[in-house]
Structures are given as C-alpha cells and as structure tokens.
Design an enzyme around this catalytic site. Sequence first.
Site, PDB file in Angstrom:
ATOM      1  CG  ASP B  29      33.669  33.100  38.302  1.00 51.43           C
ATOM      2  OD1 ASP B  29      34.685  32.484  37.935  1.00 51.43           O
ATOM      3  OD2 ASP B  29      33.288  33.122  39.490  1.00 51.43           O
ATOM      4  CG  HIS B  32      38.607  33.231  36.094  1.00 48.92           C
ATOM      5  ND1 HIS B  32      39.799  33.889  36.296  1.00 48.92           N
ATOM      6  CD2 HIS B  32      37.740  33.742  37.010  1.00 48.92           C
ATOM      7  CE1 HIS B  32      39.661  34.753  37.287  1.00 48.92           C
ATOM      8  NE2 HIS B  32      38.420  34.692  37.737  1.00 48.92           N
ATOM      9  CG  HIS B 209      30.389  33.731  43.672  1.00 48.33           C
ATOM     10  ND1 HIS B 209      30.139  34.424  42.503  1.00 48.33           N
ATOM     11  CD2 HIS B 209      31.461  32.945  43.401  1.00 48.33           C
ATOM     12  CE1 HIS B 209      31.033  34.073  41.575  1.00 48.33           C
ATOM     13  NE2 HIS B 209      31.849  33.180  42.101  1.00 48.33           N
ATOM     14  CG  HIS B 211      33.312  28.562  42.025  1.00 50.95           C
ATOM     15  ND1 HIS B 211      33.596  28.663  40.685  1.00 50.95           N
ATOM     16  CD2 HIS B 211      33.409  29.817  42.524  1.00 50.95           C
ATOM     17  CE1 HIS B 211      33.859  29.926  40.382  1.00 50.95           C
ATOM     18  NE2 HIS B 211      33.761  30.653  41.483  1.00 50.95           N
ATOM     19  CE1 TYR B 300      40.002  33.600  44.341  1.00 49.36           C
ATOM     20  CE2 TYR B 300      41.623  33.646  42.579  1.00 49.36           C
ATOM     21  CZ  TYR B 300      40.547  34.217  43.235  1.00 49.36           C
ATOM     22  OH  TYR B 300      40.041  35.409  42.784  1.00 49.36           O
TER      23      TYR B 300
END
Lengths: 299, 353
Positions: B29, B32, B209, B211, B300
Amino acid sequence: MRCAVLGSGNIGTDLVVKLLRTPGLELGALVGIDPDSDGLRTARDLGVETSHEGVDWLLERADEYDLVFEATSAWVHRRNARRYEEAGLTAVDLTPAKVGPLVVPPVNGDEHLGAPNVNLITCGGQATVPMVAAVASVCEVPYAEIVSSVSSRSAGPGTRQNIDEFTKTTSDALVTVGGAGRGKAIMVLNPAEPPILMRNTVFCALPDGYDEAAVAQSVVDMVARVAEYVPGYRLKNEPVFEHDRYRTPGGEVGSRVVVLLEVEGAGDYFPPYAGNLDIMTASAVRVGTALAERVGAPA
Amino acid sequence: MTATSTASDATASTEPERAFRLTDSTMRDGSHAVYHQFTTDHVRAVVGALDTAGVPVIEVTHGDGMGGSSFTYGFSHTPETDLLEVAVETATRAKIAVLFVPGIGVKDDLREAADIGAKVARIATHCTEADIAEQHIALAKESGMEAVGFLMMSHMIQPADLVEQAKKMESYGADCVYIVDSAGAMTMDGFKARVGAVKSAVDVQVGVHAHNNLSLAVANSLAAFGEGADQIDGCTTGLGAGAGNCPTEVLVATCEKSGIATGVDTFTMMDAAQDVVRPIHPEMGIIDRDGLTLGYAGVYGSFLLHARRAAQRYEVDVRDILIELGRRGMVGGQEDMIIDVALQLRREGDTAR
C-alpha cells in the site's frame, strides 16, 4: 449467406436482433442449451427457429448453414472449432478463444476473409485496437495500454470467468493487430446505478519527434470509421498529449497520447449502457457481411 | 521493559501468542505514496526491520497488485518480482504476501509469486464483484499459498450485501475474507456492523484493512477486533494510499496498552517506524484537505496522487476532481477516469469564463 448463432446469452441474443435486419445474412437459428433461457424465448418471439440441444443439433444440420457465430465461452469454442471446420462451417468467434486470426473490421477486416475461423478478440479489443492502429499508422508505438470499464450488470458469468482471457487476448491484439511494440489491457467492472456506459481509455507511448497533429487526426478519422457500424462509439474529449518520464515495457518515452472513448449501445437486446455487448455484435455483423459479399462476388 | 521481552523470548520455531494476525502492507500500500518507486534496498531494510520486530506477514507488491506497473497506475521503479525475491530472502520468520487484482494481473503472475516463495495471496475485487476472483483464489490454493479474499471499498454496500460477497469468496476456497475500507470512509459503527455480520456468516477468518483519512484507522481496527476480527492490516508510519493506513507501530503500542497480544515487540516496531520507514516519506501521517476529502466523500484512496498530478496539469482543483470521482461512483482501478474528470472540469471552467 445462411447463418446460425450458437449461445443464447446476452451476446448471442443481441446478435440475433441485429442479424434480422442485415441484408445478405439469412439467420436460420439460435441454438442454446437452456430451454428456459430468455434469449431463446426472445428469438422465438421474433420468429427465429431455436433449439436448446446445443452444438450437436447444429452439426446434424450443418449442410443447411454456411456460417456460425459462436457466442458461448472460450473453452466451449475451443472444443467446437474443429467440428465446425470438419462440417464445412465458417466460424466467427465472439469468445476470447483465439482459435483463428484476430480481426478488427476497420483495421484488418479484409485480411482473413478466407480463413475457416476468425476471432473478434473482446469488446475492449474491438473498442481500442482501432485507436492503437490509428496512432501506429502515423508513428511508432513502442507500448500501448488500455483500460476498459463496463457496468457490472452487462458482465455475465462468461465474462466474469473469462477475465484473464479478456486481458490476455486484448493485450495480444494491441500488438498483433494494433501494431504496438508491447501491450497491456486492464478490465474493470463498475456496479454504479444507473449503470455506466462502457468506457475505454487508450494510452499510446510516443517516440521523440512524433507529429501531434497527425496523431490526433488519425485518431479522429478512425473514430468515424468505427462509428459507421457502432453508432454510439465516440470520443469524450479530443486526444490529449501528456509529457513526463514514462518507463514503459517498450522503453522509456517522454510523451503519451490519451484517448478517452465512450461506447453507447444500440439497445437491441440489452439496454444502451451495454456498449460492450453492442460493439461485439456490431463487429460480428460487419465481419459476416464482408464474408457474404466475398462469397456473393464473382470469382 | 515488558515490551522488549515478548519478542526476544520468541524463537523461529515457536509462534508467539497473539490475539490476531497482523499483516504489514508498507511495501505494497505504501507503494502508492511513493509513486511505486520502491527499490530492493527499501525492501531489504523494511522487511528486515519488520521481521525482527515480529510482524508475522509482510506484503510486497506494486500498489495496485501484481502487474500493476502501467501508464494507468504508474510504472514501478524496480520490477515487483525483484522486490519479492529480496523480501523472501530477507524474511527469517515472516510470511511474504502479495496482492493480486483480477482484471489487472493474470494467473501467471500468481504462479510466479508462488515460485519465488510468497506464502499468502490476497485476491482483491471491488466489494460487489467477488465472483471474478473464483479462478484466482483456486489457483492460489493449488499453488500452495494461503488465499485471502479482499473486498475493496466495503463502505459502499450494506452489511447484508457484504455477507453475500464474503460467502462467495469463502465458497471459492479463501482462508480469510477481508473487509477493506479503501476510501478510509468508514467510522467505527460501520466497521462493527460489517465485521459482526460477516463474522457470524462465514466459517473462515475475517480481516480488516483501514485507512486513516478520517483519523480513525487505529480505532476502527480495534473496533473490528472487538467484533472478532482475526487479521488486521497496518502500514508502518501509515505509509499508504490517501492519508495513509492504520500505522502499525501505533496499533501495536495501543494493543499492548489494551492487553491485546500482537506478537510484535513494541519498541522494536517503534524503531522500525522511526529509523527505517519514516525517512522514506517524512510527512506521512498528515491528514490534509485532499486526504480528508477522500474519507469524507468515500473516494478510492489510491486516486489521490494521480488526481494531484492531473489537477496541476489541467489547472483544476484537486478536491473538485475527487468529489466528482465519488459522485460518478468510480471504483478501484479506474484511475484513467481521473484524466477524464480533470478534462471535464477544465471544459466546464472554460465555459464559465
């Protein structure tokens, strides 16, 4: 030319509706395997003979037909292809099986008219290969990449189980038919409601010294040629040129052209958002018509 | 110093006691956040530090999964298979995981990952599209890997609908099904409802998961743990898409204070974060306007850096791009639509002028 459609799913049924209004192609039957399928019912309502006894039914009557459109799945076509050829039936394959040469009507539609089997790649391939070929006709394309987004509702079980075949067959076509040095294809399903129209984005790596005006004009001209048989095929924006350092699999380049396309379907069997189905069946009709004209023409 | 004693007692042959299994995704991740520019040196240092701290699973792949190196998502600095080889070589205890997105990668990528020595394959789909993962989950299992089903953008559907998708992944052979908050848009109630529903409907493990776009990643992970989550993802310093992920070192420290065993040594983990990962991206962890917009609008997270570039190139506002992407219902993988939206906004701006 007498033809049959094998596969009574979304693609096969949409193709039936188009064939019924196509001069030169005489539709004999839609053949499926599920007697209760909506596709067979729709075809019967339109006055088309139907069978749910599959490929065996068709092969028992092979001498009544010249051409079969295969709209099943890749593995079914791989099994059927040899039997068609032995029975003297020309096959236009709408699955990503890749048994015969890959064909995109405005790019190489005339090259394989004598082949016993031609393959229409994928919906994404039909939508994007013409753009790559358009760019490759005016400059070298060391690498091309495409993203196809389709609405979840328009992706049936065949498409869902074939997603690897989709990306691999489309990537291959960007190179072998489109003329790119290397190719990559990406597919995305989008579940938004109301469903999204089919979208395709084409990226072509451009070499130093490319002619921006020539690339843009070639793209615009090719869009018009595809739109002749897929009326809902259009650019969302004029081609844009972006400059950066791109380390592509075909080598590092300083520029790329981005072509943003939308495909609205004709709404024959499936609603207009399913441009992905429409472009496949429209391409199949185009190829079938070319075959019929070749047979009909004096030798 | 109880923090250091736990891991030093653990040996390679005995699994430390832990209440859930931690997967650190910094090297996936986090890709990114650095435009996919990780090098073999980064992998060696980070995997080495996490392995020493006792992190049991470490994910190493392009941010968009195997085969993600592209115009659309950004080209990798170093081929991900090279990164994976170094990760497998470096890890002494940790299992190495890969991410795979059907439609982006192909089966040969998974076979290659298994050959190199990856032990966990995380197969990711949009939360409504589990059935495109059937063949890939089966292949992961055939190749001897653990298979994790990874349902992205889980905030977009209701718990009952998520249950249906999780059950599909279970039926294909997944060993664990993940609820993935790719947009960092869920609050603790959202996580609790989804984890609780999925946990009661499947027999396999359930993972989360998170964020940090709403500054809730650690809280959400603990809320999920409270509902029975068996696996939890973190990224060291939070290094990841959008405003980042659940920071592994913060999760580990918080768990220790709460009496939840992670099997990871807190001080060693804090050192890994400060000395090894923090230098890669010193500003990681800030929730700026753009990151907050992702969480607020449910967009997203990986779109962020692409949207910033497009905003600069086409002279439009980043937040306007992100909000429009959310309004259109764009899902993971549709990074190409960022250019489309930027051009649309520029056209509208030109018309307004």
